[in-house]
Structures are given as structure tokens and as C-alpha cells.
Design an enzyme around this catalytic site. Sequence first.
Site, PDB file in Angstrom:
ATOM      1  N   ASN A 185       0.882  -1.216  -0.055  1.00 49.06           N
ATOM      2  CA  ASN A 185       0.125   0.107  -0.189  1.00 49.06           C
ATOM      3  C   ASN A 185       0.897   1.044  -0.181  1.00 49.06           C
ATOM      4  OD1 ASN A 185      -1.691   1.853   0.504  1.00 49.06           O
ATOM      5  ND2 ASN A 185      -2.278   1.522   2.615  1.00 49.06           N
ATOM      6  N   TRP A 186       0.906   1.612  -1.242  1.00 49.00           N
ATOM      7  CA  TRP A 186       1.942   2.930  -1.421  1.00 49.00           C
ATOM      8  C   TRP A 186       1.277   4.255  -0.775  1.00 49.00           C
ATOM      9  CZ3 TRP A 186       4.070   2.404  -6.869  1.00 49.00           C
ATOM     10  CH2 TRP A 186       5.149   1.099  -6.751  1.00 49.00           C
ATOM     11  N   LYS A 187       0.230   4.279  -0.501  1.00 48.05           N
ATOM     12  CA  LYS A 187      -0.611   5.512   0.200  1.00 48.05           C
ATOM     13  C   LYS A 187      -0.336   6.725  -0.647  1.00 48.05           C
ATOM     14  CE  LYS A 187       0.022   3.149   4.634  1.00 48.05           C
ATOM     15  NZ  LYS A 187       0.091   3.369   5.971  1.00 48.05           N
ATOM     16  N   HIS A 208      -9.511   1.064   5.079  1.00 45.64           N
ATOM     17  CA  HIS A 208      -8.208   1.487   5.894  1.00 45.64           C
ATOM     18  C   HIS A 208      -8.086   2.360   6.927  1.00 45.64           C
ATOM     19  CE1 HIS A 208      -3.831   2.571   6.254  1.00 45.64           C
ATOM     20  NE2 HIS A 208      -3.679   1.455   5.806  1.00 45.64           N
ATOM     21  N   GLU A 245      -6.478   4.801   7.809  1.00 46.16           N
ATOM     22  CA  GLU A 245      -6.060   6.428   7.512  1.00 46.16           C
ATOM     23  C   GLU A 245      -7.538   7.029   6.946  1.00 46.16           C
ATOM     24  OE1 GLU A 245      -2.685   5.537   5.441  1.00 46.16           O
ATOM     25  OE2 GLU A 245      -1.479   4.993   7.279  1.00 46.16           O
ATOM     26  N   GLU A 253      -4.968  -4.914  10.563  1.00 49.48           N
ATOM     27  CA  GLU A 253      -4.289  -3.697  10.842  1.00 49.48           C
ATOM     28  C   GLU A 253      -4.743  -2.968  12.163  1.00 49.48           C
ATOM     29  OE1 GLU A 253      -2.266  -2.944   6.987  1.00 49.48           O
ATOM     30  OE2 GLU A 253      -3.918  -1.492   7.254  1.00 49.48           O
ATOM     31  N   GLY A 276       2.696   2.363  10.838  1.00 50.03           N
ATOM     32  CA  GLY A 276       3.688   3.634  10.493  1.00 50.03           C
ATOM     33  C   GLY A 276       4.458   3.720  11.877  1.00 50.03           C
ATOM     34  N   SER A 288       3.632  -2.053  10.368  1.00 55.37           N
ATOM     35  CA  SER A 288       5.203  -1.974  10.444  1.00 55.37           C
ATOM     36  C   SER A 288       5.652  -3.275   9.934  1.00 55.37           C
ATOM     37  CB  SER A 288       5.424  -1.544  11.668  1.00 55.37           C
ATOM     38  OG  SER A 288       5.223  -0.467  11.879  1.00 55.37           O
ATOM     39  N   GLY A 311       3.003  -1.088   4.320  1.00 51.43           N
ATOM     40  CA  GLY A 311       3.130   0.362   3.840  1.00 51.43           C
ATOM     41  C   GLY A 311       4.639   0.824   3.499  1.00 51.43           C
ATOM     42  N   GLY A 312       5.247   1.414   4.710  1.00 49.80           N
ATOM     43  CA  GLY A 312       6.433   2.021   4.474  1.00 49.80           C
ATOM     44  C   GLY A 312       7.303   1.133   3.828  1.00 49.80           C
TER      45      GLY A 312
END
Length: 262
Positions: free
Chosen positions: A14-16, A101, A103, A176, A182, A222, A243-244
Site C-alpha cells: 500500500n503506497w499511500k 483502511h 487512514e 491492521e 507506521g 510495520s 506500507g513503509g
Amino acid sequence: MNSATPRRPLLAANWKMYKGPQSTAAFVERFAPLYSRHPDRTVLFFPPAISLQAFLDARGDRTDLEVGIQDVHTAREGAHTGAISAAMAAEAGVAWGLAGHSERRREFNDDDRAVSLKLCRLLEAGLRPVLCVGETLEERRGGRLEAVLTRQLEAVLDHVDEGASVEWADRVLAYEPVWAIGTGETATPSDAAEAHGLIRSVLARRVGAAGALAATILYGGSVKPENIRELLTADGVDGVLVGGASLDPDSFAVICEGGMDR
Ligand code: PGA
């Protein structure tokens, strides 16, 4: 992702709000030779909408690198400036979509109803939804893990049962925990196993044991090359949503190899 699971492992990025078209193309060029096609697993990317075409162009015949949209509108179409519908995403050539999600829930006020509508829109458009659920630290500390996961899941299942013209047969979910996204904090394999077990038992009550057993449940929060191997051994963990660490092609290639050294 142990060999005993009947589910196909799924490794998702997930590149956000990272990577425009040029950096997307550069990523794919670097990643594709690092990760050779493995027919036993699915590798999936959620780039920003503006970079979807660049991803599709850059992957060329590497159609094993699957693509999804990060968010769609609750409506089928209409006067919603800046928004993208599930049907448009399908037309653009993507096969998957995220819904729920944390966010989106937090920053854009996507409540359970909006998440349910988005999931229905994805299904109607022929896309495969990945439904994200998870608790905040406050909810976990307050002993509300089970209640929160049950509420988030049942809201969607109720709505899909009532309203969707298409059945959500091929269930893919992501657990999640919000406190792990993150933050560098990762759920332990036993935290993940417990939550995945809760999710599967809610599903079993609603769709029967066979449907629950067939559902793919990812862990997200993470995930990195250093912890992937351990997380994939957790009971009921069928893959990851990253993500990251998915922004770096070398790191994500290690994750897609299941933490094996290349
Ligand atoms: P993270 O994000 O890997 O950066 O924690 C996971 C996610 O939000 O899907």
C-alpha cells in the site's frame, strides 16, 4: 504462510500518498527482476490512482504483479469533484480495491456504512475488495479488541447481505492494528494469531465454517524484511499488507520472497 494453510499467500503493497508516475515506473523496473514470478502466491500493489497507468505500462507482461486502487467513492457516479468510482478503476485495468483502511476511517471519516458501500461498489464493478479492520491502542487497552473487530466486520457483512447485487464470496481481509501502522511497533505473532482467529470466528458465524476457512486474512502494521518470516508463521496469517517497507523495491522483494535471502 505455512504450507498447511489452504489459502493462497498474498503479499500486498500500500503506497499511500507516495510515488507519482515516474517513481512508480522506476520502482517496477527495479522490482521486477528482483522478484521472479512465483505461481504459489499473489503479489499486489496499491499505487496512488494517478500512478496506476504508469504501473500497468511499466509491468508489461509481468501480469503476476497485480494492481488495485486505494480508495473509491461510495456512489456509482455523480458530481463528486476529485473522486474516483469503482467502475472507473475497473475500466482503467485494475483488479483490486482497498476498503476500510484506518487512514481513510480517521482522516476522511469513512465510517462503517461508508466502508460497506465502498465494498459493494468494488464488488459491483468486478473488483476484488480487501477489507481492512483493526483496533486503536485505546480500544485494545480498554479490552475492546473483539468488540471492535466484530463491529467493523458485521457492519460490512450486514450491508453486503442486504444490499449488494453481487456476493462477496472471495473474502480477503486485512487485520491492521492502528497502533502498529507506521509506528515501527509490530503485533507479535501471537497478537496477530489471536486477532485473525477472532476475525475468522466472526466470519464463521456469518458465512459458515467453510467460508471462514477459505477467507484470506492479511496482517498489516510495520511489516518489514526483518519480521516477515516470523509474522508469516503466525497461525491464520495468510499474507501481509505493507506500507513503509513496500516503498523500497529491495525491501519489498525480500518480503515477497517470504523473508528468504535472495
Ligand atoms: P506500515 O503501513 O507498513 O507503514 O505500518 C501498513 C498499512 O497502513 O497498510
